[in-house]
Design a protein around this motif. Structure first.
Motif, PDB file in Angstrom:
ATOM      1  N   GLU A   1       1.923  -0.828   6.491  1.00 18.40           N
ATOM      2  CA  GLU A   1       3.142  -1.316   5.845  1.00 18.40           C
ATOM      3  C   GLU A   1       2.953  -1.244   4.333  1.00 18.40           C
TER       4      GLU A   1
ATOM      5  N   ASP B   1       2.735  -2.264   0.624  1.00 22.30           N
ATOM      6  CA  ASP B   1       2.561  -3.521  -0.132  1.00 22.30           C
ATOM      7  C   ASP B   1       3.688  -3.602  -1.153  1.00 22.30           C
ATOM      8  N   THR B   2       4.666  -4.456  -0.874  1.00 22.59           N
ATOM      9  CA  THR B   2       5.869  -4.460  -1.721  1.00 22.59           C
ATOM     10  C   THR B   2       5.557  -4.868  -3.155  1.00 22.59           C
TER      11      THR B   2
ATOM     12  N   ALA C   1       2.981  -3.923  -4.804  1.00 24.19           N
ATOM     13  CA  ALA C   1       2.249  -2.857  -5.498  1.00 24.19           C
ATOM     14  C   ALA C   1       3.169  -1.785  -6.083  1.00 24.19           C
TER      15      ALA C   1
ATOM     16  N   GLN D   1       2.419   3.507  -5.548  1.00 24.65           N
ATOM     17  CA  GLN D   1       1.225   3.277  -4.733  1.00 24.65           C
ATOM     18  C   GLN D   1       1.540   3.416  -3.245  1.00 24.65           C
ATOM     19  N   ALA D   2       2.723   3.020  -2.848  1.00 27.11           N
ATOM     20  CA  ALA D   2       3.116   3.176  -1.438  1.00 27.11           C
ATOM     21  C   ALA D   2       3.147   4.658  -1.059  1.00 27.11           C
TER      22      ALA D   2
ATOM     23  N   GLU E   1      -0.378   5.973  -0.764  1.00 24.55           N
ATOM     24  CA  GLU E   1      -1.004   5.522   0.476  1.00 24.55           C
ATOM     25  C   GLU E   1      -0.473   6.301   1.671  1.00 24.55           C
TER      26      GLU E   1
END
Lengths: 195, 195
Positions: free
Chosen positions: A76, A78-79, A81, A85-86, A89
């Motif tokens: 999931e 990381d809101t 971050a 970054q999402a 990832e």
DNA sequence: GTCTATAGTCTGATAGAC
DNA sequence: GTCTATCAGACTATAGAC
């Protein structure tokens, strides 16, 4: 738990799965016979039908389990971050997950047309759920002005095709390590969407 | 040129090609029988063997002709115009050429494992020639400082995978026109490699 | 160049013994 | 749970008539 008479191995089911996966990936679903699968497992063909109703559901199960594993394993975002970054990832996860499962990936892409219509629809909806996860990241980044993408749906398809393409050429023994490949694709993807 | 006795049609050869292409794309090489191809053409199965030595060379010919057409149609980069324009032309050409030939493209990607080893090697070397054309554009741009790419070979594979992926979702009747798609992918590709 | 007939083998799936 | 035997049909490729 007593064994049923004639039972030679408690784990015939996973061995059938593994044999089907290997043979479908190597020769293609249509080119593989139930007798070949049985021979690979070390049983006679009739025994396979204790574990599967037919050849089609052998293929369908391989695809569904693969896609469910993919969805379960995807982290999931990381809101806190942020979208960049999402995205990073997602890219690293996709490459790592797919590189570890070349047979499953190959089958999931190449054998879609050998699914019955109902099975095809089920597989496509799982795949769509995965695509939606990337689209959501792109939409979030777009909304915050971090990304500047002409069309998040098209960018989703472009990025996934680009990433999955790694499996067609990457070899463990090749010039680049997997983490080098992850870094290069992470960079390319960031540039693709950067605002 | 007199017809041989029993000849019903001067163009059976191209009709066999077309039937094989359609059926291989729809059902897969291994799932299609020579009888199906003959039925589609409107002849009996024995007649096919006047035109092809076997089923394998039917597949091989489809792939080779497709890849030779691709190489012939690819424009030579205008060296005066510079790498960015050469890249843009490559992207637009690739999307247009592939969108116009979905069956050929599908077969060329999906049926590689059904080629004999020698035929596979021949097809792979043609594909490699095509990839090399893009790598040369990237190398030229890199040398002039127009592009900044971590690895031109990896970027080649990434771009081609991304572009070819269009065929998995693009439909003439869809939300976007082909020239809109070309523009979006042109933009994404430029950003991918920009210095 | 196309036809029919055929060789020899393989196919997915089932029935019933053990 | 695995085995053997079997069904009914399909497969590629060839031979020989026309």
């Amino acid at each position: 738990m007593a064994r049923t008479a004639g039972s030679h191995s408690a784990d015939t089911a996973p061995r059938i799965r593994a044999a089907a996966q290997r043979l479908f990936a190597q020769h293609g679903y249509a080119a593989v016979s139930m007798r070949q699968i049985a021979a690979e497992v070390g049983v006679q063909v009739g025994a396979l039908y204790n574990y599967t109703s037919d050849k089609q559901s052998l293929l369908f199960d391989l695809m569904v389990v693969h896609l469910e594993d993919l969805l379960d394993a995807l982290p999931e975002p990381d809101t806190a971050a942020g979208p960049m970054q999402a995205l990073d990832e997602f890219v690293r996860f996709h490459i790592r997950f797919h590189a570890a499962r070349p047979e499953e990936v190959f089958i999931a892409y190449m054998e879609l047309r050998n699914l019955s219509p109902e099975n095809f629809a089920a597989v496509e909806s799982l795949r769509r759920l995965y695509e939606d996860r990337l689209t959501a990241i792109l939409d979030a980044g777009q909304a915050r002005g971090v990304f500047r993408v002409a069309d998040t749906r098209v960018a989703t398809m472009a990025i996934i095709a680009m990433l999955t393409g790694v499996n067609t050429w990457f070899r463990e023994t090749g010039r680049l390590s997997l983490s080098e490949v992850e870094a290069i694709y992470g960079d390319m993807t960031r540039r693709l969407v950067a605002g």
